[in-house]
Design a protein around this motif. Structure first.
Motif, PDB file in Angstrom:
ATOM      1  N   PHE A 100     -10.875   4.338  -6.337  1.00  0.00           N
ATOM      2  CA  PHE A 100     -10.383   5.492  -6.226  1.00  0.00           C
ATOM      3  C   PHE A 100      -9.896   5.483  -4.648  1.00  0.00           C
ATOM      4  O   PHE A 100     -10.364   5.323  -3.747  1.00  0.00           O
ATOM      5  CB  PHE A 100     -11.535   6.741  -6.164  1.00  0.00           C
ATOM      6  N   SER A 101      -8.307   5.935  -4.693  1.00  0.00           N
ATOM      7  CA  SER A 101      -7.604   5.623  -3.551  1.00  0.00           C
ATOM      8  C   SER A 101      -6.326   6.113  -3.622  1.00  0.00           C
ATOM      9  O   SER A 101      -5.879   6.902  -4.827  1.00  0.00           O
ATOM     10  CB  SER A 101      -7.560   4.011  -3.416  1.00  0.00           C
ATOM     11  N   ALA A 102      -5.565   6.121  -2.614  1.00  0.00           N
ATOM     12  CA  ALA A 102      -4.162   6.663  -2.544  1.00  0.00           C
ATOM     13  C   ALA A 102      -3.427   6.246  -1.259  1.00  0.00           C
ATOM     14  O   ALA A 102      -3.880   5.747  -0.265  1.00  0.00           O
ATOM     15  CB  ALA A 102      -4.342   8.228  -2.192  1.00  0.00           C
ATOM     16  N   HIS A 103      -1.995   6.155  -1.521  1.00  0.00           N
ATOM     17  CA  HIS A 103      -1.181   5.447  -0.524  1.00  0.00           C
ATOM     18  C   HIS A 103      -1.145   6.318   0.782  1.00  0.00           C
ATOM     19  O   HIS A 103      -0.796   5.658   1.847  1.00  0.00           O
ATOM     20  CB  HIS A 103       0.160   5.383  -1.094  1.00  0.00           C
ATOM     21  N   TRP A 104      -1.261   7.831   0.789  1.00  0.00           N
ATOM     22  CA  TRP A 104      -1.322   8.326   1.948  1.00  0.00           C
ATOM     23  C   TRP A 104      -2.378   8.208   3.061  1.00  0.00           C
ATOM     24  O   TRP A 104      -2.396   8.599   4.111  1.00  0.00           O
ATOM     25  CB  TRP A 104      -1.054  10.046   1.746  1.00  0.00           C
ATOM     26  N   CYS A 105      -3.616   7.599   2.383  1.00  0.00           N
ATOM     27  CA  CYS A 105      -4.946   7.229   3.142  1.00  0.00           C
ATOM     28  C   CYS A 105      -4.790   5.897   3.812  1.00  0.00           C
ATOM     29  O   CYS A 105      -4.871   4.787   2.969  1.00  0.00           O
ATOM     30  CB  CYS A 105      -5.710   7.412   2.218  1.00  0.00           C
ATOM     31  N   ARG A 124      -0.144  11.959  -4.137  1.00  0.00           N
ATOM     32  CA  ARG A 124       0.201  13.221  -4.280  1.00  0.00           C
ATOM     33  C   ARG A 124       1.645  13.466  -5.214  1.00  0.00           C
ATOM     34  O   ARG A 124       2.139  14.561  -5.232  1.00  0.00           O
ATOM     35  CB  ARG A 124       0.522  13.906  -2.794  1.00  0.00           C
ATOM     36  N   SER A 125       2.347  12.450  -5.666  1.00  0.00           N
ATOM     37  CA  SER A 125       3.120  12.258  -6.457  1.00  0.00           C
ATOM     38  C   SER A 125       3.489  11.014  -7.472  1.00  0.00           C
ATOM     39  O   SER A 125       2.682   9.888  -6.799  1.00  0.00           O
ATOM     40  CB  SER A 125       4.694  12.142  -5.554  1.00  0.00           C
ATOM     41  N   GLU A 126       3.713  11.176  -8.354  1.00  0.00           N
ATOM     42  CA  GLU A 126       4.120   9.931  -9.190  1.00  0.00           C
ATOM     43  C   GLU A 126       4.824   8.751  -8.531  1.00  0.00           C
ATOM     44  O   GLU A 126       4.537   7.562  -8.582  1.00  0.00           O
ATOM     45  CB  GLU A 126       4.586  10.352 -10.557  1.00  0.00           C
ATOM     46  N   GLU A 127       5.777   9.208  -7.681  1.00  0.00           N
ATOM     47  CA  GLU A 127       6.549   8.125  -6.887  1.00  0.00           C
ATOM     48  C   GLU A 127       5.869   7.580  -5.905  1.00  0.00           C
ATOM     49  O   GLU A 127       5.927   6.191  -5.867  1.00  0.00           O
ATOM     50  CB  GLU A 127       7.683   8.831  -6.254  1.00  0.00           C
ATOM     51  N   SER A 128       4.907   8.049  -5.489  1.00  0.00           N
ATOM     52  CA  SER A 128       3.905   7.473  -4.306  1.00  0.00           C
ATOM     53  C   SER A 128       2.932   6.676  -5.159  1.00  0.00           C
ATOM     54  O   SER A 128       2.560   5.514  -4.570  1.00  0.00           O
ATOM     55  CB  SER A 128       3.062   8.402  -3.426  1.00  0.00           C
TER      56      SER A 128
END
Length: 375
Positions: free
Chosen positions: A140-145, A178-182
């Motif tokens: 579980f992860s995200a580019h903004w983090c 937060r977006s598919e592009e990200s």
């Protein structure tokens, strides 16, 4: 003190539960535990909901620790007959299943929840059935983090090492972007699989299954889909050469900068000793390991999480910082139990620490016979 925004979210949750009462209450009882720190709006938030609010501070802290709550609002569903957790992430349940069609929201097998097509960064797809017989990391992860991006760089190398060693190992990325592009940009850096970003329902079900409250989180599963550990992040950072794969929980940990985060996940026994060189902590580990193993086995048999983690700490900057933060004496050896959530500490300062001393200390703590000092 809770910020207004947090209180507003709690009140909104209470209203949602109240609005949905007719769906569940005819046939089932509901128990919801709402954790609020000292706040003038506590009674305002609690009074609007159809559930019991436990306001005694000591009981609140016990519930906070027991259910691994790290933020509010938080909603945990418990089987009243057994006391076992049914679902840790009730917020997503209320959002995803407002009519209660999936009630009582019990845990489902990983293979069932993840079922469907999975992506690779080269845009090829594979069915989730390809995971059968593999150790699996659910990431579980995200580019903004920023911490997520740092962990991803380490995890890419760990993934390569484990795969090259011949283990059947796969990782499934569950995006919180937060977006598919990200998502696409971040996933392009990963050599493993991912749940499609467009499949929000499946991503949400996986979050619910493991009660995810923050990222990055790496859940490690055995070849039959049973959880090995929730602490994949710590294990990967502590074992860059992957010698301990698949990272089964160890009874006793050596306190380090990378695993210190676990001190905030519940009560921890920390044995401070006078040790500066590598290997000098081994006698301390050997002293408390049988007690830790016994406790782990007891709660594993009950299918419950161990209520106490065990650490040994030597003479280093990390140990000094922890002593300073918790206002502990400089004595060594020093036997302590630290409960960061409750801001409480228990200290057994004796000249000689024996297995009998440690076992009695643990027993008294679990029986609530010890008087805490504030941190």
């Amino acid at each position: 003190m809770i910020k207004f925004k947090a209180v507003r979210h709690c009140k909104c949750l209470a209203q949602n539960l109240q609005n949905s009462n007719h769906v569940y209450s005819a046939q089932h009882s509901r128990y919801f535990f709402l954790q609020q720190r000292k706040c003038d709006s506590f009674h305002d938030a609690a009074g609007t909901a159809l559930f019991y609010s436990f306001i005694l501070f000591s009981l609140q802290m016990k519930l906070w620790n027991k259910y691994k709550v790290t933020s509010i609002p938080s909603l945990v569903f418990v089987d009243a007959a057994t006391g076992k957790v049914v679902c840790r992430n009730g917020l997503l349940v209320v959002r995803d299943d407002p009519k209660g069609l999936e009630f009582p929201w019990g845990p489902k097998p990983f293979a069932e929840v993840v079922a469907g097509p999975l992506l690779r960064s080269n845009r090829q797809t594979t069915d989730s059935s390809s995971l059968e017989g593999h150790y699996v990391g659910v990431y579980f992860s995200a580019h903004w983090c920023p911490p997520c991006r740092s962990l991803t760089r380490v995890l890419v190398e760990s993934y390569r090492i484990v795969k090259e060693s011949g283990h059947k190992f796969e990782i499934v990325f569950v995006s919180a972007d937060r977006s598919e592009e990200s998502f696409k940009q971040y996933f392009s850096e990963m050599p493993w699989l991912a749940v499609p970003y467009s499949d929000e329902a499946r991503r949400s079900r996986l979050n619910r299954l493991y009660g995810i409250q923050g990222i990055p989180t790496l859940i490690l599963l055995d070849t039959e889909g049973h959880m090995i550990t929730r602490q994949g992040r710590v294990e990967v950072l502590n074992d860059p050469e992957c010698r301990l794969f698949p990272w089964h929980p160890r009874p006793v940990l050596e306190l380090s900068e990378s695993n210190a985060v676990q001190l905030h996940e519940g009560p921890c026994l920390v044995l401070f000793v006078d040790a500066e060189e590598e290997g000098e902590l081994e006698p301390a580990k050997e002293l408390i390991q049988p007690i830790a193993e016994k406790l782990m086995a007891k709660y594993k048999a009950k299918e419950e999480e161990t209520p106490l983690l065990f650490f040994v700490a030597g003479e280093d900057d990390m140990s000094d910082s922890l002593r300073d933060y918790t206002n502990l004496p400089e004595a060594a050896p020093l036997l302590t139990i630290l409960d960061m959530s409750a801001r409480a500490k228990y200290v057994r300062d004796v000249e000689e620490i024996t297995p009998a001393v440690v076992e009695q200390f643990v027993s008294d703590f679990l029986a609530e016979k010890l008087k805490p000092d504030p941190i």
